[in-house]
Design an enzyme around this catalytic site. Structure first.
Site, PDB file in Angstrom:
ATOM      1  N   LEU A 103      -1.899 -11.847  -8.820  1.00  0.00           N
ATOM      2  CA  LEU A 103      -2.249 -10.703  -7.990  1.00  0.00           C
ATOM      3  C   LEU A 103      -2.171  -9.484  -8.901  1.00  0.00           C
ATOM      4  O   LEU A 103      -1.299  -9.409  -9.770  1.00  0.00           O
ATOM      5  CB  LEU A 103      -1.265 -10.542  -6.830  1.00  0.00           C
ATOM      6  CG  LEU A 103      -1.316 -11.605  -5.729  1.00  0.00           C
ATOM      7  CD1 LEU A 103      -0.244 -11.339  -4.683  1.00  0.00           C
ATOM      8  CD2 LEU A 103      -2.688 -11.652  -5.063  1.00  0.00           C
ATOM      9  N   ASP A 104      -3.075  -8.519  -8.678  1.00  0.00           N
ATOM     10  CA  ASP A 104      -3.030  -7.295  -9.477  1.00  0.00           C
ATOM     11  C   ASP A 104      -1.699  -6.581  -9.280  1.00  0.00           C
ATOM     12  O   ASP A 104      -1.033  -6.746  -8.256  1.00  0.00           O
ATOM     13  CB  ASP A 104      -4.116  -6.307  -9.034  1.00  0.00           C
ATOM     14  CG  ASP A 104      -5.502  -6.881  -9.168  1.00  0.00           C
ATOM     15  OD1 ASP A 104      -5.696  -7.756 -10.005  1.00  0.00           O
ATOM     16  OD2 ASP A 104      -6.381  -6.420  -8.406  1.00  0.00           O
ATOM     17  N   TYR A 105      -1.396  -5.724 -10.211  1.00  0.00           N
ATOM     18  CA  TYR A 105      -0.207  -4.866 -10.148  1.00  0.00           C
ATOM     19  C   TYR A 105      -0.084  -4.180  -8.776  1.00  0.00           C
ATOM     20  O   TYR A 105       0.981  -4.156  -8.170  1.00  0.00           O
ATOM     21  CB  TYR A 105      -0.333  -3.829 -11.272  1.00  0.00           C
ATOM     22  CG  TYR A 105       0.771  -2.829 -11.379  1.00  0.00           C
ATOM     23  CD1 TYR A 105       2.011  -3.210 -11.878  1.00  0.00           C
ATOM     24  CD2 TYR A 105       0.565  -1.506 -11.011  1.00  0.00           C
ATOM     25  CE1 TYR A 105       3.038  -2.281 -12.000  1.00  0.00           C
ATOM     26  CE2 TYR A 105       1.580  -0.572 -11.127  1.00  0.00           C
ATOM     27  CZ  TYR A 105       2.815  -0.966 -11.618  1.00  0.00           C
ATOM     28  OH  TYR A 105       3.819  -0.044 -11.739  1.00  0.00           O
ATOM     29  N   THR A 107      -1.654  -5.013  -5.941  1.00  0.00           N
ATOM     30  CA  THR A 107      -1.883  -5.875  -4.775  1.00  0.00           C
ATOM     31  C   THR A 107      -0.550  -6.426  -4.281  1.00  0.00           C
ATOM     32  O   THR A 107       0.346  -6.698  -5.072  1.00  0.00           O
ATOM     33  CB  THR A 107      -2.820  -7.038  -5.150  1.00  0.00           C
ATOM     34  OG1 THR A 107      -4.044  -6.499  -5.646  1.00  0.00           O
ATOM     35  CG2 THR A 107      -3.112  -7.926  -3.954  1.00  0.00           C
ATOM     36  N   ARG A 204     -11.471  -6.412  -5.150  1.00  0.00           N
ATOM     37  CA  ARG A 204     -11.682  -4.978  -5.432  1.00  0.00           C
ATOM     38  C   ARG A 204     -13.091  -4.722  -5.959  1.00  0.00           C
ATOM     39  O   ARG A 204     -13.757  -3.761  -5.558  1.00  0.00           O
ATOM     40  CB  ARG A 204     -10.655  -4.472  -6.456  1.00  0.00           C
ATOM     41  CG  ARG A 204      -9.239  -4.440  -5.912  1.00  0.00           C
ATOM     42  CD  ARG A 204      -8.238  -3.985  -6.965  1.00  0.00           C
ATOM     43  NE  ARG A 204      -6.889  -4.329  -6.546  1.00  0.00           N
ATOM     44  CZ  ARG A 204      -6.123  -3.547  -5.782  1.00  0.00           C
ATOM     45  NH1 ARG A 204      -6.562  -2.381  -5.378  1.00  0.00           N
ATOM     46  NH2 ARG A 204      -4.915  -3.940  -5.424  1.00  0.00           N
TER      47      ARG A 204
END
Ligand code: URA
Length: 251
Positions: A103-105, A107, A204
């Site tokens: 997961l992104d930073y 998210t 995104r």
């Protein structure tokens, strides 16, 4: 069950498989008192006396953890920029678990961590198309054409995303108004997207491509795993039933 030595060492959390091969080549690994240098040698972690530099290797138990990741953490084991990592949230977990997918930073939401390398590889293989469900708060109110484009797929890096399920949660009602990046109040919508691949920043980039940049993103389901009651920043072990469901999903 006899397994290749490098696999036993990796599962025991000694080193990655590649690094374990180096340990073997360097003559630092012994089985029942005999130094092993031949790659591919098998041993039985339950029955054999396996040692690295003379220290006994104990098979690590397999752990399967579900974490509700907060924003502001990276989902790798270490970060060159020294930002907090999801491992910082797993106090008390002694096994060498690592995240399955990322997961992104920014998210938040569900992240699976395990030391079961075989299952992790199967779950991330595109062939299995494990569903991941995201709730995305986006700027503006997507119209039917935008929703349809998201469903059909968006070209990213020259390759179209697979068909997705997309539901607009607050149609017909005015979206919540929040302060936008420039301090203006902007309208927002909430989309629930089900995708079957895990490309870099996929949700995104998909939403951005149809003109509705993501303001907040949360993953709420990974294949058979969901848990609305797991609080942000908390984790738990999977149940036996969940582990079996995951194994079925990856076959
Ligand atoms: N899609 C994204 O854009 N970010 C995530 O963290 C996960 C899916």
């Amino acid at each position: 069950m006899p397994l290749r030595l490098q696999k036993i060492l990796a599962q025991a959390g000694i080193a990655s498989r590649r690094a374990s091969e180096t340990l073997i080549a360097e003559g630092r690994v012994s089985v029942n008192g005999v130094t092993i240098r031949e790659m591919g040698t098998k041993a039985d972690p339950a029955a054999d006396d396996i040692r690295v530099d003379g220290r006994r290797v104990k098979a690590e138990r397999l752990r399967y953890l579900l974490l509700n990741k907060p924003p502001g953490y990276v989902s790798t084991r270490s970060d060159p920029q020294r930002r907090p990592t999801v491992l910082d949230l797993l106090r008390g977990v002694r096994e060498y678990v690592y995240p399955v997918g990322r997961l992104d930073y920014d998210t938040e939401g569900l992240l699976l961590l395990t030391n079961d390398g075989e299952l992790a590889a199967r779950l991330t293989h595109p062939r299995h198309g494990i569903e991941r469900v995201y709730e995305a708060r986006v700027a503006g109110m997507p119209d039917d054409a935008a929703l349809e484009r998201l469903r059909r797929g968006i070209p990213l890096d020259g390759r179209r995303t697979l068909p997705a399920d997309v539901v607009l949660l607050n149609r017909g009602r005015p979206g919540p108004a929040h302060a936008g990046p420039r301090g203006r109040r902007e309208r927002e919508a909430v989309l629930v997207l089900t995708i079957r691949e895990g490309r870099n920043r996929q949700v995104r980039r998909m939403c951005e491509a149809v003109g509705h940049p993501v303001r907040a993103l949360r993953r709420v389901r990974i294949g058979p795993l969901q848990d609305r009651r797991l609080k942000t920043g908390m984790w738990r072990d999977l149940t036996a039933l969940e582990i079996r469901a995951l194994q079925r999903a990856g076959t």
